[in-house]
Design a protein around this motif. Structure first.
Motif, PDB file in Angstrom:
ATOM      1  N   PRO A  41       0.826  -1.216   0.000  1.00  0.00           N
ATOM      2  CA  PRO A  41       0.000   0.000   0.000  1.00  0.00           C
ATOM      3  C   PRO A  41       0.855   1.259   0.000  1.00  0.00           C
ATOM      4  N   GLY A  42       0.557   2.156  -0.911  1.00  0.00           N
ATOM      5  CA  GLY A  42       1.275   3.422  -0.974  1.00  0.00           C
ATOM      6  C   GLY A  42       2.645   3.356  -1.619  1.00  0.00           C
ATOM      7  N   LYS A  43       3.007   2.183  -2.127  1.00  0.00           N
ATOM      8  CA  LYS A  43       4.326   2.026  -2.742  1.00  0.00           C
ATOM      9  C   LYS A  43       4.191   1.608  -4.200  1.00  0.00           C
ATOM     10  N   GLU A  44       5.280   1.793  -4.948  1.00  0.00           N
ATOM     11  CA  GLU A  44       5.287   1.379  -6.343  1.00  0.00           C
ATOM     12  C   GLU A  44       5.443  -0.137  -6.450  1.00  0.00           C
ATOM     13  N   ARG A  45       4.977  -0.653  -7.571  1.00  0.00           N
ATOM     14  CA  ARG A  45       5.147  -2.071  -7.845  1.00  0.00           C
ATOM     15  C   ARG A  45       6.624  -2.341  -8.106  1.00  0.00           C
ATOM     16  N   GLU A  46       7.157  -3.386  -7.474  1.00  0.00           N
ATOM     17  CA  GLU A  46       8.574  -3.698  -7.623  1.00  0.00           C
ATOM     18  C   GLU A  46       8.774  -5.158  -7.996  1.00  0.00           C
ATOM     19  N   GLY A  47       9.823  -5.403  -8.781  1.00  0.00           N
ATOM     20  CA  GLY A  47      10.124  -6.760  -9.186  1.00  0.00           C
ATOM     21  C   GLY A  47      10.716  -7.562  -8.042  1.00  0.00           C
ATOM     22  N   VAL A  48      10.276  -8.801  -7.925  1.00  0.00           N
ATOM     23  CA  VAL A  48      10.783  -9.701  -6.894  1.00  0.00           C
ATOM     24  C   VAL A  48      11.735 -10.714  -7.521  1.00  0.00           C
ATOM     25  N   ALA A  49      11.319 -11.330  -8.602  1.00  0.00           N
ATOM     26  CA  ALA A  49      12.156 -12.330  -9.262  1.00  0.00           C
ATOM     27  C   ALA A  49      11.635 -12.565 -10.674  1.00  0.00           C
ATOM     28  N   TYR A  50      12.574 -12.896 -11.583  1.00  0.00           N
ATOM     29  CA  TYR A  50      12.192 -13.224 -12.962  1.00  0.00           C
ATOM     30  C   TYR A  50      12.826 -14.555 -13.318  1.00  0.00           C
ATOM     31  N   ILE A  51      12.214 -15.251 -14.261  1.00  0.00           N
ATOM     32  CA  ILE A  51      12.784 -16.493 -14.741  1.00  0.00           C
ATOM     33  C   ILE A  51      12.527 -16.656 -16.230  1.00  0.00           C
ATOM     34  N   ASP A  52      13.593 -16.985 -16.966  1.00  0.00           N
ATOM     35  CA  ASP A  52      13.446 -17.410 -18.351  1.00  0.00           C
ATOM     36  C   ASP A  52      12.996 -18.861 -18.313  1.00  0.00           C
ATOM     37  N   ALA A  53      11.754 -19.116 -18.652  1.00  0.00           N
ATOM     38  CA  ALA A  53      11.172 -20.431 -18.420  1.00  0.00           C
ATOM     39  C   ALA A  53      11.849 -21.525 -19.236  1.00  0.00           C
ATOM     40  N   ARG A  54      12.441 -21.186 -20.390  1.00  0.00           N
ATOM     41  CA  ARG A  54      13.065 -22.238 -21.187  1.00  0.00           C
ATOM     42  C   ARG A  54      14.410 -22.649 -20.610  1.00  0.00           C
ATOM     43  N   SER A  55      15.194 -21.678 -20.171  1.00  0.00           N
ATOM     44  CA  SER A  55      16.532 -21.977 -19.658  1.00  0.00           C
ATOM     45  C   SER A  55      16.562 -22.135 -18.152  1.00  0.00           C
TER      46      SER A  55
END
Length: 120
Positions: A41-55
């Motif tokens: 609440p009251g904060k910007e959306r931030e990335g937690v983790a990403y994954i290249d699903a193929r590799s």
């Protein structure tokens, strides 16, 4: 129709764990970058983790995110949770490969969000 459905959120005490799941349909995750974001609440959306699903190459909190291409699912394992982790968690899709730094605008489809609440 592309659809992302997140689940697994809930209320836990500090130090607890949760495993979030994202069920993808309408496309194959193997050829995309899949991500988890969060927004408190009251904060910007931030990335937690990403994954290249193929590799299965991961970024950011790399060890926490995983995928099962056979089930078209993406997961986020969260351990040692603190109240600062309280937020709505969203899974998202980026067409193409992940980059080390990505913004919400790089993702074209989003799940509905699953709430994580951590109490002290």
């Amino acid at each position: 129709q592309v659809l992302l459905v997140g689940s697994g959120g809930g209320s836990v005490q500090a130090g607890g764990s949760l495993r979030l799941s994202c069920a993808a349909s309408g496309f194959t995750i193997s050829y995309n970058c899949m991500a988890w974001f969060r927004q408190a609440p009251g904060k910007e959306r931030e990335g937690v983790a990403y994954i290249d699903a193929r590799s299965s190459r991961t970024y950011v909190a790399g060890s926490a995110v995983s995928q099962d291409s056979a089930k078209n699912m993406v997961y986020l394992q969260m351990n040692s949770l603190t109240p600062e982790d309280t937020a709505m968690y969203y899974c998202a899709r980026h067409l193409g490969w992940c980059r080390p730094i990505m913004l919400p605008r790089d993702f074209d489809h989003w799940g509905q969000g699953t709430q994580v609440t951590v109490s002290s």
